[in-house]
Design a protein around this motif. Structure first.
Motif, short mmCIF file in Angstrom:
data_model
loop_
_atom_site.label_atom_id
_atom_site.label_comp_id
_atom_site.label_asym_id
_atom_site.label_seq_id
_atom_site.Cartn_x
_atom_site.Cartn_y
_atom_site.Cartn_z
N LYS A 1 0.83 -1.21 0.00
CA LYS A 1 0.00 0.00 0.00
C LYS A 1 0.87 1.26 0.00
O LYS A 1 0.55 2.24 -0.68
CB LYS A 1 -0.95 0.00 1.20
N LYS A 2 1.95 1.19 0.75
CA LYS A 2 2.88 2.33 0.80
C LYS A 2 3.49 2.56 -0.58
O LYS A 2 3.57 3.70 -1.06
CB LYS A 2 3.97 2.04 1.83
N LEU A 3 3.91 1.50 -1.23
CA LEU A 3 4.50 1.61 -2.57
C LEU A 3 3.46 2.10 -3.58
O LEU A 3 3.76 2.94 -4.43
CB LEU A 3 5.06 0.25 -3.01
N GLU A 4 2.23 1.64 -3.44
CA GLU A 4 1.17 2.08 -4.35
C GLU A 4 0.86 3.57 -4.16
O GLU A 4 0.68 4.31 -5.13
CB GLU A 4 -0.10 1.25 -4.11
N ALA A 5 0.82 4.01 -2.90
CA ALA A 5 0.57 5.43 -2.62
C ALA A 5 1.72 6.29 -3.15
O ALA A 5 1.49 7.38 -3.71
CB ALA A 5 0.40 5.64 -1.12
N GLU A 6 2.93 5.80 -2.98
CA GLU A 6 4.10 6.52 -3.49
C GLU A 6 4.04 6.63 -5.01
O GLU A 6 4.32 7.68 -5.59
CB GLU A 6 5.37 5.79 -3.06
#
Length: 179
Positions: free
Chosen positions: A70-75
Motif C-alpha cells: 500500500k505504501k508503494l502504491e501510494a508513493e
C-alpha cells in the motif's frame, strides 16, 4: 414324502429360531459431534488455541507485506505525475513484482495453515476414534455416526439425546489427558 416334511419342519424351526434370536439382540446406534468434542475437551481447546496463534503469526506477516504494498502504491500514485515515463514504468514494474510475490506468499501461508490444521486435527481425530470405539465396544453399540451442526448436510436430521455419545467421549478424552 414324510421324511421331506420332517426335514422341512426342522429347517423351518431352525430358521425361525435364528430370526427370533437375532431380533432379540438389541442393536444400538449412537452419534457423536466431533466439533463439540473439539470445543469441549482440554486437548481440543489447546489445539484450537495453538492453531489460532499460528494463524495470527501468519496474518501479521501478511499484514506487514500488505502495508508495504500500500505504501508503494501510494508513493507511485503521488509521484507518478512528476516522473518520467521510464521511471514511472520502472516503479510500476517493481510494484507488480512485489504484488506477485505477495500473492505467492499468501498462497504459501494458506497452504502452511491448512497443513498445520490437518496435522493437529489428524492426531486428535484418531484419539476421538479410539475413544468412540472403546465406548461402543463396552456398550455393545453396533454403529456410531458423525453428527454435526450442518443440518441435512451431515446426514442426521434428528436423534434422541440418549443416543449422543459426545459428552462421554469428552469425559474419556479428558480423563486420558489427566493421566
Amino acid at each position: 414324502m414324510k421324511r421331506r416334511v420332517n426335514i422341512l419342519a426342522i429347517l423351518t424351526a431352525c430358521i425361525l429360531g435364528f430370526v427370533v434370536s437375532a431380533a432379540a439382540v438389541e442393536q444400538k446406534i449412537a452419534v457423536v459431534n466431533p466439533q463439540d468434542i473439539l470445543n469441549g475437551t482440554k486437548k481440543g481447546k489447546k489445539i484450537k488455541d495453538m492453531l489460532a496463534e499460528y494463524v495470527q503469526t501468519r496474518q501479521r506477516v501478511v499484514q506487514s507485506e500488505e502495508a508495504d504494498l500500500k505504501k508503494l502504491e501510494a508513493e507511485l500514485a503521488s509521484t507518478g505525475p512528476v516522473l518520467s515515463a521510464a521511471a514511472k514504468q520502472e516503479k510500476q514494474a517493481v510494484f507488480q513484482k512485489q504484488l506477485a510475490a505477495y500473492d505467492r506468499r499468501l498462497q504459501e501461508l494458506e497452504g502452511e495453515v491448512q497443513a498445520k490444521k490437518r496435522d493437529a486435527l489428524g492426531e486428535f481425530t484418531k484419539a476421538i476414534e479410539q475413544a468412540v470405539q472403546q465406548i461402543a465396544e463396552n456398550e455393545n453399540i453396533l454403529l456410531v455416526l458423525e453428527k454435526g451442526r450442518g443440518g441435512p448436510a451431515t446426514g442426521i436430521l434428528y436423534n434422541q439425546d440418549s443416543l449422543d455419545l459426545t459428552s462421554r467421549v469428552i469425559k474419556a478424552l479428558d480423563s486420558k489427558s489427566d493421566q
